[in-house]
Design a protein around this motif. Structure first.
Motif, PDB file in Angstrom:
ATOM      1  N   MET A  92       0.836  -1.208   0.000  1.00 23.70           N
ATOM      2  CA  MET A  92       0.000   0.000   0.000  1.00 23.70           C
ATOM      3  C   MET A  92       0.872   1.260   0.000  1.00 23.70           C
ATOM      4  O   MET A  92       0.599   2.219  -0.720  1.00 23.70           O
ATOM      5  CB  MET A  92      -0.912  -0.011   1.220  1.00 23.70           C
ATOM      6  N   HIS A  93       1.940   1.254   0.820  1.00 22.81           N
ATOM      7  CA  HIS A  93       2.831   2.412   0.864  1.00 22.81           C
ATOM      8  C   HIS A  93       3.490   2.653  -0.492  1.00 22.81           C
ATOM      9  O   HIS A  93       3.569   3.790  -0.963  1.00 22.81           O
ATOM     10  CB  HIS A  93       3.911   2.186   1.929  1.00 22.81           C
ATOM     11  N   GLY A  94       3.985   1.581  -1.111  1.00 21.01           N
ATOM     12  CA  GLY A  94       4.629   1.733  -2.407  1.00 21.01           C
ATOM     13  C   GLY A  94       3.677   2.215  -3.477  1.00 21.01           C
ATOM     14  O   GLY A  94       4.014   3.086  -4.289  1.00 21.01           O
ATOM     15  N   GLY A  95       2.461   1.656  -3.486  1.00 17.60           N
ATOM     16  CA  GLY A  95       1.476   2.091  -4.458  1.00 17.60           C
ATOM     17  C   GLY A  95       1.084   3.538  -4.269  1.00 17.60           C
ATOM     18  O   GLY A  95       0.919   4.302  -5.234  1.00 17.60           O
ATOM     19  N   LEU A  96       0.927   3.945  -3.006  1.00 15.41           N
ATOM     20  CA  LEU A  96       0.590   5.338  -2.716  1.00 15.41           C
ATOM     21  C   LEU A  96       1.688   6.268  -3.206  1.00 15.41           C
ATOM     22  O   LEU A  96       1.405   7.322  -3.804  1.00 15.41           O
ATOM     23  CB  LEU A  96       0.377   5.503  -1.211  1.00 15.41           C
ATOM     24  N   ALA A  97       2.941   5.889  -2.992  1.00 12.72           N
ATOM     25  CA  ALA A  97       4.050   6.742  -3.447  1.00 12.72           C
ATOM     26  C   ALA A  97       4.018   6.932  -4.952  1.00 12.72           C
ATOM     27  O   ALA A  97       4.250   8.040  -5.457  1.00 12.72           O
ATOM     28  CB  ALA A  97       5.378   6.133  -3.011  1.00 12.72           C
TER      29      ALA A  97
ATOM     30  N   THR B 269      15.801  12.712 -18.243  1.00 13.07           N
ATOM     31  CA  THR B 269      16.732  12.531 -17.134  1.00 13.07           C
ATOM     32  C   THR B 269      16.020  12.922 -15.846  1.00 13.07           C
ATOM     33  O   THR B 269      14.969  13.569 -15.854  1.00 13.07           O
ATOM     34  CB  THR B 269      17.991  13.402 -17.277  1.00 13.07           C
ATOM     35  N   PHE B 270      16.640  12.570 -14.724  1.00 12.81           N
ATOM     36  CA  PHE B 270      16.053  12.932 -13.432  1.00 12.81           C
ATOM     37  C   PHE B 270      16.224  14.423 -13.128  1.00 12.81           C
ATOM     38  O   PHE B 270      15.666  14.908 -12.138  1.00 12.81           O
ATOM     39  CB  PHE B 270      16.673  12.096 -12.315  1.00 12.81           C
ATOM     40  N   MET B 271      16.954  15.134 -13.948  1.00 13.85           N
ATOM     41  CA  MET B 271      16.996  16.585 -13.800  1.00 13.85           C
ATOM     42  C   MET B 271      15.684  17.208 -14.262  1.00 13.85           C
ATOM     43  O   MET B 271      15.337  18.319 -13.839  1.00 13.85           O
ATOM     44  CB  MET B 271      18.162  17.168 -14.601  1.00 13.85           C
ATOM     45  N   ASP B 272      14.974  16.496 -15.141  1.00 10.73           N
ATOM     46  CA  ASP B 272      13.757  17.052 -15.733  1.00 10.73           C
ATOM     47  C   ASP B 272      12.499  16.278 -15.366  1.00 10.73           C
ATOM     48  O   ASP B 272      11.390  16.782 -15.567  1.00 10.73           O
ATOM     49  CB  ASP B 272      13.889  17.066 -17.258  1.00 10.73           C
ATOM     50  N   TYR B 273      12.669  15.066 -14.868  1.00  7.42           N
ATOM     51  CA  TYR B 273      11.511  14.225 -14.549  1.00  7.42           C
ATOM     52  C   TYR B 273      11.389  14.125 -13.033  1.00  7.42           C
ATOM     53  O   TYR B 273      12.316  13.679 -12.346  1.00  7.42           O
ATOM     54  CB  TYR B 273      11.668  12.835 -15.157  1.00  7.42           C
ATOM     55  N   PHE B 274      10.237  14.513 -12.519  1.00  5.52           N
ATOM     56  CA  PHE B 274       9.990  14.501 -11.075  1.00  5.52           C
ATOM     57  C   PHE B 274       9.847  13.077 -10.555  1.00  5.52           C
ATOM     58  O   PHE B 274       9.204  12.242 -11.180  1.00  5.52           O
ATOM     59  CB  PHE B 274       8.704  15.284 -10.778  1.00  5.52           C
ATOM     60  N   MET B 275      10.462  12.818  -9.405  1.00 10.36           N
ATOM     61  CA  MET B 275      10.262  11.552  -8.707  1.00 10.36           C
ATOM     62  C   MET B 275      10.029  11.835  -7.224  1.00 10.36           C
ATOM     63  O   MET B 275      10.709  12.680  -6.630  1.00 10.36           O
ATOM     64  CB  MET B 275      11.482  10.644  -8.870  1.00 10.36           C
ATOM     65  N   PRO B 276       9.069  11.139  -6.597  1.00 13.97           N
ATOM     66  CA  PRO B 276       8.849  11.340  -5.163  1.00 13.97           C
ATOM     67  C   PRO B 276      10.036  10.850  -4.357  1.00 13.97           C
ATOM     68  O   PRO B 276      10.686   9.863  -4.722  1.00 13.97           O
ATOM     69  CB  PRO B 276       7.598  10.505  -4.879  1.00 13.97           C
ATOM     70  N   ARG B 277      10.324  11.544  -3.255  1.00 15.59           N
ATOM     71  CA  ARG B 277      11.423  11.172  -2.376  1.00 15.59           C
ATOM     72  C   ARG B 277      10.868  10.614  -1.059  1.00 15.59           C
ATOM     73  O   ARG B 277       9.673  10.635  -0.820  1.00 15.59           O
ATOM     74  CB  ARG B 277      12.317  12.387  -2.088  1.00 15.59           C
ATOM     75  N   ALA B 278      11.760  10.134  -0.214  1.00 14.04           N
ATOM     76  CA  ALA B 278      11.337   9.482   1.024  1.00 14.04           C
ATOM     77  C   ALA B 278      10.562  10.425   1.939  1.00 14.04           C
ATOM     78  O   ALA B 278       9.675   9.995   2.684  1.00 14.04           O
ATOM     79  CB  ALA B 278      12.554   8.922   1.755  1.00 14.04           C
ATOM     80  N   ASP B 279      10.888  11.712   1.912  1.00 15.17           N
ATOM     81  CA  ASP B 279      10.206  12.665   2.798  1.00 15.17           C
ATOM     82  C   ASP B 279       9.048  13.378   2.105  1.00 15.17           C
ATOM     83  O   ASP B 279       8.564  14.404   2.583  1.00 15.17           O
ATOM     84  CB  ASP B 279      11.204  13.710   3.313  1.00 15.17           C
ATOM     85  N   PHE B 280       8.616  12.822   1.002  1.00 16.55           N
ATOM     86  CA  PHE B 280       7.619  13.497   0.177  1.00 16.55           C
ATOM     87  C   PHE B 280       6.235  13.486   0.820  1.00 16.55           C
ATOM     88  O   PHE B 280       5.464  14.436   0.682  1.00 16.55           O
ATOM     89  CB  PHE B 280       7.580  12.812  -1.195  1.00 16.55           C
ATOM     90  N   MET B 281       5.903  12.404   1.513  1.00 18.37           N
ATOM     91  CA  MET B 281       4.566  12.238   2.087  1.00 18.37           C
ATOM     92  C   MET B 281       4.684  11.979   3.584  1.00 18.37           C
ATOM     93  O   MET B 281       5.672  11.409   4.050  1.00 18.37           O
ATOM     94  CB  MET B 281       3.857  11.030   1.448  1.00 18.37           C
ATOM     95  N   PRO B 282       3.674  12.375   4.350  1.00 19.77           N
ATOM     96  CA  PRO B 282       3.650  11.932   5.753  1.00 19.77           C
ATOM     97  C   PRO B 282       3.393  10.434   5.784  1.00 19.77           C
ATOM     98  O   PRO B 282       2.934   9.842   4.803  1.00 19.77           O
ATOM     99  CB  PRO B 282       2.467  12.702   6.335  1.00 19.77           C
TER     100      PRO B 282
END
Length: 773
Positions: free
Chosen positions: A658-663, A687-700
């Motif tokens: 569930m956590h992974g899917g939510l991310a 590239t990751f300079m232009d494509y957004f990816m969620p990080r570990a602190d992205f969500m509560p």
């Protein structure tokens, strides 16, 4: 999630994986291996006039260069789409051939044109730069709706108008009649934008060919089964002579299921050279040429009665398939919207029209949820829109129209939901999220100058099922251990732990004596079934192993009766032991196995199977967000989910899913977006300079609660859980964002909710308000 089951003691995979001892495709080394590098199209649409490979062939260390001419001669044609049913007016899906390397035209930036095989990866990459290709530019089309318009550039001569498939579902006449009688009609247009799966492990493949046996050994990440058979179809090689070896997998998310063109080209090179050939993509190559996900647009409307009851829903769906078919791309875009087009609601009539188009972009395939998040996003956004239009409470409109908990199995206009309890989940979600206390939190945020919103997403999704039996095998080894053979390829879900534990409970033995061998080339039988996809592992592989375990116990009854010199009807099985009723005479299952082993096998070895049936998991999610109107930055302040995954076998692993899917769902909501320049056809986000990816602190840290309704469709009563987080996240988070933005006059907004796009929407709303005043 609640933890009323046993305490989780950890995954047996973890020690290997977290200490760097994982065995991934790129870790595999074979004697005499060579390396591949691909020349890729730098034009979105062009005719190949000529290819000159002489300089590359002459470079030191280069052994072979293959082009589209070689792919054509070897007839390396990719497997076609999985759609076999007709569309509107009997239309058959258009499926032009795609070769392993471009033959006459390139149709998207990143398409493989040639491959160089050399002593090292660097040597191969350097030689690629020596290949000279002359192109004749052709007009390109990036937008799927524009691709369907008259006069649009054509990708294939035999796909007129770029229309690949036209598919309708539901009953148009009944839906039209309901709309004619409706007191209110809510309308909405939304898009689930194109995204990249971006698994941590890059695409990698190695092939070795044995000329004496005519056998290919291929090594690649996968999702269980299908890759070997797919490569056999791609290359025309006998399936029994393509042996797929799958080690650890660093993420799959849907894009690992099918064979890529690069794989077939490498197999051809390995056969020509009679030496192993390996290749690992760069991150930019994966951005360009891995299958993408989503890319679906919905325009639709909901008919309502005087008091807000739902009467019918209609939708017009445009699906961007990219430049070629992936096997699953077309299927997910017609099947899942059809199955759950009415959501969790009592909607008597539905009609949908799907138009599938080719564009000059990378092909689309399944991506976590595979069409489920898209249709649920549309339905739940439309329900919120209807509530806004009517000035009706968002919760009350849902309460009024949800399927009652006592109505299952529930027949919708297009399918039958096996079980559910959405009314109960709704009330639980309201309590756990403190929905009633939200207005006080909104006012507190306003004092700080921020906008606060709360949103709900209620979702249902099809899970599992299939057209073939799911086979599993249990083997008793000479050393006293057991081996389980399945087609359940793991990409981090914990199969090595949970499936042996499941069998251990049935057989009453120590789980540490049981080992899982998924998709093994050493399996005694070539198993039938499907891999890990569509949230099906426990309902299919787990249920099949359970049935197979019970068959083992039944076999043991006869052997135990002989060993104990008793009637079989007097034998009882309990916690791994066969006992003679009313006596102290007993023998363990493992003792029986030790007595009945031979070099050819064991009398207790068992091949079992089930016919998988579809089940329908779902949930009710609630999120709160806070927006800084000065910057457009959105912060998720809380996220709760009440979910029905049927009987929960392991809460910890389910919650991890569930956590992974939510991310991944939140990543799409807040920024993930593959963007092509409309004029040049070039990808702008490679590239990751232009494509957004969620990080570990992205969500509560989200809070998940399970409120299961066991499924009657399988022996375990389980439902899928691997994609629920993503399916719930899209509508939940966007409904919360819209709730916040509406306070500032924003009436319409769609993903991705990047800070700039949020700030811009607020700016436009302020300017509109000033002009109106």
């Amino acid at each position: 999630m609640s933890s009323d089951h046993e305490v989780f003691t950890g995954r047996r995979e973890d020690m290997r994986l977290v200490t760097g001892q994982g065995a991934y495709t790129a870790d595999k080394v074979l004697d005499g291996q060579l390396h591949a590098a691909f020349l890729r199209a730098d034009q979105p649409h062009a005719r190949i006039v000529s290819i000159d490979v002489e300089a590359a062939l002459a470079a030191p260390g280069v052994h072979l260069v293959l082009t589209g001419k070689d792919a054509l001669q070897a007839n390396l044609i990719a497997p076609g789409p999985l759609v076999s049913f007709p569309g509107v007016d009997g239309m058959k899906i258009k499926a032009p051939n795609r070769y392993a390397l471009s033959t006459d035209r390139v149709r998207f930036v990143g398409e493989p044109v040639a491959v160089v095989i050399a002593d090292s990866a660097d040597t191969a990459a350097d030689a690629v730069e020596l290949i000279a290709v002359e192109y004749e530019d052709l007009p390109a089309i990036i937008d799927p709706e524009a691709a369907l318009e008259d006069g649009a550039p054509q990708l294939f001569d035999d796909v007129p108008g770029n229309l690949v498939f036209l598919h309708g579902f539901g009953d148009k006449a009944t839906a039209d009649e309901a709309f004619a009688k409706a007191a209110h009609v809510a309308t909405l247009t939304v898009e689930s934008q194109r995204v990249a799966a971006n698994p941590l492990e890059l695409k990698s493949f190695m092939a070795a060919y044995d000329a004496e046996t005519d056998v290919f050994d291929v090594y690649s990440a996968s999702q269980g089964t299908g890759l070997g058979d797919g490569l056999a179809r791609f290359t025309g090689h006998p399936p029994e002579k393509v042996r797929h070896h799958m080690g650890d997998v660093g993420g799959s998310f849907g894009i690992r299921g099918a064979p890529y063109p690069e794989y077939a080209a490498i197999m051809l090179a390995a056969k020509k050279l009679c030496r192993p050939v390996r290749w690992t993509a760069s991150r930019t190559e994966s951005f360009l040429a891995d299958y993408h996900g989503r890319a679906v647009r919905f325009a639709g409307e909901l008919a309502l009665g005087e008091t807000g009851e739902f009467l019918a829903i209609r939708m017009n769906v445009v699906c961007d398939l990219g430049a070629y078919h992936s096997p699953a791309g077309a299927l997910i875009n017609v099947l899942n919207p059809m199955l759950t087009g009415t959501g969790c609601y009592r909607i008597p009539a539905v009609y949908g029209l799907n138009r599938l188009a080719f564009t000059n972009t990378s092909p689309i395939a399944a991506y976590r949820g595979a069409g489920r998040p898209d249709i649920n996003y549309f339905v739940e956004r439309l329900v919120d829109q209807a509530a806004t239009d009517l000035g009706m409470d968002r919760i009350e409109i849902r309460r009024k129209n949800l399927i009652p908990d006592d109505a299952y199995p529930y027949k919708t206009p297009t399918t039958v939901y096996d079980s559910g309890s959405y009314v109960a989940m709704l009330e639980e979600a309201l309590t756990m999220s403190d929905w009633k206390g939200f207005e006080a939190r909104r006012k507190e945020a306003e004092k700080r100058g921020n906008l606060r919103g709360i949103g709900m997403g209620i979702f249902v999704e099809p899970s599992g099922g299939g057209h073939m039996p799911e086979e599993t095998e249990i083997r008793f080894e000479a050393d006293g251990t057991l081996t389980l053979y399945t087609l359940s390829g793991s990409a981090g879900q914990g199969h090595e732990t949970v499936l042996p534990r499941l069998v251990a409970r049935e057989l009453g033995i120590d789980e540490n004596l049981i080992n899982l061998r998924a998709n093994s080339v050493h399996a005694p039988h070539k198993l039938k079934g499907a891999g890990t996809m569509g949230s099906r592992t426990m309902a299919s592989h787990g249920a099949s192993l359970t049935i197979t375990s019970r068959e083992v116990v039944k076999k043991g009854l006869t052997l135990a009766a002989e060993a104990l010199e008793a009637s079989e009807t007097d034998i009882e099985f309990d916690h791994g032991h066969y006992k003679v009723a009313g006596t102290n005479m007993s023998i363990s299952l493992l003792e029986l196995a030790a007595r009945h082993g031979t070099p050819e096998g064991n009398a207790l070895d068992t091949l079992g199977s089930i016919q998988p049936e579809r089940n329908f998991p779902g949930g009710v999610h609630v999120a709160e967000v806070e927006i800084d109107p000065n910057t457009g930055e959105t912060r998720v302040t809380s996220y709760i989910g009440v979910d029905d995954a049927g009987h929960v076998v392991n809460h910890t692993l389910l919650e991890g899913q569930m956590h992974g899917g939510l991310a991944q769902g939140a990543g799409q909501v807040f920024g993930e977006h593959i963007v092509y320049d409309r004029d040049s056809g070039q990808m702008l986000t490679a590239t990751f300079m232009d494509y957004f990816m969620p990080r570990a602190d992205f969500m509560p840290t989200p809070r998940f609660f399970d409120l299961p309704t066991p499924s009657p469709t399988n022996v375990l009563g389980v439902k899928g859980g691997g994609e629920a987080g993503t399916t719930g996240a899209l509508p939940t988070l966007m409904n919360a964002i819209l709730d916040a933005l509406r306070q500032a006059g924003v009436k319409d907004f769609d993903m991705p909710a990047t800070p700039y796009r949020v700030w811009e929407a607020l700016k436009v709303a302020r300017e509109g308000a000033r002009q109106a005043s």
